[in-house]
Scaffold this active site. Sequence first.
Site, mmCIF file in Angstrom:
data_model
loop_
_atom_site.group_PDB
_atom_site.id
_atom_site.type_symbol
_atom_site.label_atom_id
_atom_site.label_comp_id
_atom_site.label_asym_id
_atom_site.label_seq_id
_atom_site.Cartn_x
_atom_site.Cartn_y
_atom_site.Cartn_z
ATOM 1 C CG LEU A 62 -2.172 -0.872 1.076
ATOM 2 C CD1 LEU A 62 -2.987 -0.844 2.362
ATOM 3 C CD2 LEU A 62 -3.042 -0.483 -0.113
ATOM 4 C CB CYS A 90 4.858 -10.743 -2.067
ATOM 5 S SG CYS A 90 4.021 -12.332 -2.024
ATOM 6 C CB VAL A 91 -0.630 -8.932 -1.462
ATOM 7 C CG1 VAL A 91 -1.783 -8.900 -0.475
ATOM 8 C CG2 VAL A 91 -0.066 -7.534 -1.688
ATOM 9 C CD GLU A 95 -7.093 -17.839 9.234
ATOM 10 O OE1 GLU A 95 -7.730 -17.373 10.199
ATOM 11 O OE2 GLU A 95 -6.370 -18.836 9.326
ATOM 12 C CG HIS A 98 -5.304 -6.429 5.256
ATOM 13 N ND1 HIS A 98 -5.519 -5.084 5.436
ATOM 14 C CD2 HIS A 98 -3.964 -6.580 5.075
ATOM 15 C CE1 HIS A 98 -4.368 -4.447 5.374
ATOM 16 N NE2 HIS A 98 -3.407 -5.330 5.156
ATOM 17 C CG ASN A 123 1.554 -4.155 -10.438
ATOM 18 O OD1 ASN A 123 2.205 -4.615 -9.504
ATOM 19 N ND2 ASN A 123 0.255 -3.938 -10.345
#
Length: 164
Positions: A62, A90-91, A95, A98, A123
């Site tokens: 972010l 990296c995302v 659970e 978010h 990207n």
Amino acid sequence: MASPRPPRASDAAAAIPLTGARVLIVEARFYDDIADELLAGARAAVAAAGATADIVTVPGALEIPAAIVVALDDAEAAGTPYDAVVALGCVVRGETYHFEIVAGESSRALMDLSVARKLALGNGILTVETDEQAWVRARVSDGNKGGGAVEAAFAVLRLKRRAG
């Protein structure tokens, strides 16, 4: 599994040299080991093109778009603008909701920046379900998405130079 189309030697834009191009790489370090691998691939692709890179580090995906704007404006004011920008991070799905916020908003902000500022932007923010998927995509010997993000930015940069 499908694989991306490799660039063709006959692509006219691919013949435009990038020697001396200045690249801004903004990397998120939330997953340090994966970030290291993405950065290794990106650095190799920059070097192979004869370009140079400055690297800015932020905590997570972010923060990447804001860091890009700050660095772009700073470089422009100093008379040393960047020719291309690469976002790395990296995302991994967890659970909670978010994941969707971080993945979607970072991608949206990068697209908005790219279009509004006519940026050659690659990207390389991975959005994956598991650590294993991240490694397959990040590993230089496998998916090499760090290098791929640089190549994507360079493809747009070549188009800009050909048009310009």
